[in-house]
Design a protein around this motif. Structure first.
Motif, short mmCIF file in Angstrom:
data_model
loop_
_atom_site.label_atom_id
_atom_site.label_comp_id
_atom_site.label_asym_id
_atom_site.label_seq_id
_atom_site.Cartn_x
_atom_site.Cartn_y
_atom_site.Cartn_z
N LEU A 44 1.04 -1.28 -0.42
CA LEU A 44 -0.27 0.05 -0.29
C LEU A 44 0.82 0.90 0.05
N SER A 45 1.52 1.15 0.92
CA SER A 45 2.70 2.06 0.73
C SER A 45 3.47 3.11 -0.90
N VAL A 46 3.76 1.62 -1.26
CA VAL A 46 4.67 1.85 -2.50
C VAL A 46 3.68 2.26 -3.05
N ALA A 47 2.01 1.62 -3.13
CA ALA A 47 1.70 2.09 -4.41
C ALA A 47 1.20 3.73 -4.21
N LEU A 48 1.01 4.39 -2.86
CA LEU A 48 0.31 5.58 -3.00
C LEU A 48 1.74 6.23 -3.04
N TYR A 49 2.85 5.89 -2.90
CA TYR A 49 4.35 6.54 -3.63
C TYR A 49 4.18 6.74 -5.18
N THR A 50 3.15 5.45 -5.66
CA THR A 50 3.74 5.89 -7.12
C THR A 50 2.75 6.55 -7.53
N GLN A 51 1.75 7.12 -6.61
CA GLN A 51 0.66 7.66 -7.28
C GLN A 51 0.74 8.98 -7.29
N ALA A 52 1.57 9.49 -6.43
CA ALA A 52 1.69 11.15 -5.93
C ALA A 52 2.65 11.41 -6.79
N GLN A 53 2.45 13.45 -6.76
CA GLN A 53 3.32 14.28 -7.35
C GLN A 53 4.81 13.88 -7.15
N ALA A 54 5.47 14.81 -7.09
CA ALA A 54 6.93 15.26 -6.87
C ALA A 54 7.18 15.53 -5.56
N ARG A 55 5.72 16.82 -4.89
CA ARG A 55 6.34 17.19 -3.34
C ARG A 55 5.60 16.34 -2.91
N GLU A 56 4.29 15.57 -3.32
CA GLU A 56 3.97 14.78 -2.57
C GLU A 56 4.83 13.97 -1.75
N ALA A 78 11.67 -4.48 11.28
CA ALA A 78 11.53 -3.40 10.78
C ALA A 78 12.16 -3.60 9.40
N ALA A 79 11.99 -4.47 8.96
CA ALA A 79 12.49 -5.75 7.38
C ALA A 79 11.52 -4.75 6.22
N GLN A 80 10.57 -4.79 6.30
CA GLN A 80 10.09 -4.49 5.26
C GLN A 80 9.51 -2.64 5.16
N PHE A 81 9.92 -2.02 6.42
CA PHE A 81 9.88 -0.26 6.24
C PHE A 81 11.82 -0.21 5.87
N VAL A 82 12.92 -0.32 6.45
CA VAL A 82 13.99 -0.23 5.55
C VAL A 82 14.20 -0.41 4.51
N ASP A 83 13.14 -1.02 4.06
CA ASP A 83 12.90 -2.04 2.14
C ASP A 83 12.81 -0.65 1.88
N ILE A 84 11.51 -0.48 2.33
CA ILE A 84 10.58 0.86 1.85
C ILE A 84 11.58 2.40 1.85
N LEU A 85 11.95 2.60 2.65
CA LEU A 85 13.28 3.75 2.55
C LEU A 85 14.00 3.92 1.84
N GLY A 86 14.47 2.82 1.83
CA GLY A 86 15.54 2.60 0.68
C GLY A 86 15.15 2.98 -0.95
N TYR A 87 14.13 2.24 -1.00
CA TYR A 87 13.28 2.07 -2.04
C TYR A 87 13.81 3.64 -2.64
N PHE A 88 12.81 4.17 -1.81
CA PHE A 88 12.12 5.99 -1.81
C PHE A 88 13.84 7.17 -1.74
#
Length: 363
Positions: A44-56, A78-88
């Motif tokens: 869900l977090s990745v989907a939110l990020y993908t749909q967002a504009q640059a400022r969001e 925290a494995a999933q959290f760190v994975d997302i954080l690194g990706y973003f």
């Protein structure tokens, strides 16, 4: 346009309620013990990020980095959290947002330095280092306080025969009530039906559950409001295999299986019955075998006679069914659950249970 509506909604949400997103991430990506739930929150977090504009996107990344200081408290969760954080963060690097990246890099390095310092200053650190040179071990066995993260509290679901899970069973002519050995989280039930007789076949099965501790399951027999319907299953005539999957696992101390409706062969039923002793065909009236003199309406297994219902689907004493054999396999795992306190009686019962457990702990 309609395609821009989700983007506008996301922008408004991030402007007004960044704390809500932070709370969601904290609850479902860090604190949650269940890996599958964390991966769903990850998606869900990745989907939110993908749909967002640059400022969001920058705001979402800021929310995640605001929770970075909590990572050390959650260990492997925290494995999933760190994975997302690194990706973003990698995606943000490509946008060349230098100021933000410098801030995030300092946060990461500072966290690692602090944790390394804590490890090096730990009272047992030198002992572990010395022991590692002498023996091969993977745990920190000298600690007196249990770790609530790395003890791997997730117990996988496993299939078990319902007969191996039951502590007590009570029957009526159409229901089977089972008290389980303990509270279980149940994700799936598989039913296999054998030795089907065409005269009477199950059309509808209702699965009920509740999570109340009772001395005997018979205490729940006439308490309709305590049972919750988990699933209603419709079967075709002659169906032998049924898979009952729940959208969310149910937590149950007791199960009730109700055979609510039937496919009945009117032509083949009601004229003759099989004698439970000599297996001869016996006319329904008068219902006494001419060969051996037995009452044809008695249970084939326990010989009980139900005078209220001459030809029941289940024997209300032993649960024997002459029309089919039912074998239930439950995919479940043990779980901790307590009775809800809804009355003064429930309160007194809970206090008595607490005092009893405290006495056992003191011993």
């Amino acid at each position: 346009s309609s395609s821009a509506a989700p983007v506008v909604a996301l922008s408004s949400f991030l402007d007004e309620c960044q704390s809500c997103l932070a709370g969601f991430v904290d609850k479902f990506l860090l604190e949650c013990n269940t890996a599958s739930v964390r991966w769903q929150a990850h998606t869900l977090s990745v989907a939110l990020y993908t749909q967002a504009q640059a400022r969001e996107k920058a705001k979402i990344l800021e929310v995640f980095w605001s929770l970075w200081h909590k990572v050390s408290d959650h260990g492997q969760r925290a494995a999933q959290f760190v994975d997302i954080l690194g990706y973003f963060s990698v995606l943000e690097c490509r946008e060349e947002n230098t100021a933000a990246l410098n801030t995030y890099s300092l946060k990461a390095v500072s966290m690692l330095k602090n944790q390394n310092k804590i490890l090096s200053c730990h009272a047992n650190s030198s002992i572990y280092t010395s022991l590692a040179q002498l023996v091969d071990f993977t745990g920190f066995y000298l600690e007196s306080d249990p770790c609530l993260v790395c003890n791997n509290p997730e117990v996988p679901f496993s299939p078990l025969k319902l007969s191996n899970l039951k502590m007590d069973t009570k029957y009526t002519t159409s229901t089977q009530m089972v008290k389980l050995t303990a509270s279980h989280s149940i994700s799936k039930i598989i039913l296999r039906i054998g030795d089907i007789k065409r005269e009477k076949m199950v059309r509808t099965i209702n699965i009920y559950y509740n999570n109340r501790s009772v001395a005997a399951v018979v205490d729940l027999k006439n308490r309709v409001t305590t049972w919750h319907l988990a699933k209603k299953i419709n079967l075709t005539a002659g169906q032998t295999d049924v898979k009952i999957e729940f959208p969310l696992p149910i937590v149950a101390c007791n199960l009730m299986i109700e055979y609510a409706d039937f496919h009945e062969n009117i032509q083949g039923a009601g004229e003759t019955l099989q004698c439970p002793r000599c297996s001869a065909s016996v006319p329904v009236n008068p219902g006494v075998c001419n060969n051996c003199g037995e009452n044809v309406f008695q249970c084939h297994k326990c010989r009980t006679i139900n005078y209220d219902e001459k030809d029941p689907f289940l024997c209300n004493s032993c649960g024997f069914c002459k029309y089919a054999k039912f074998e239930y396999t439950v995919t479940c795992r043990p779980c901790c659950a307590v009775d809800p306190v809804e009355s003064e009686e429930d309160r007194n019962k809970a206090l008595a249970s607490i005092n009893s457990l405290l006495e056992k702990a003191d011993k």
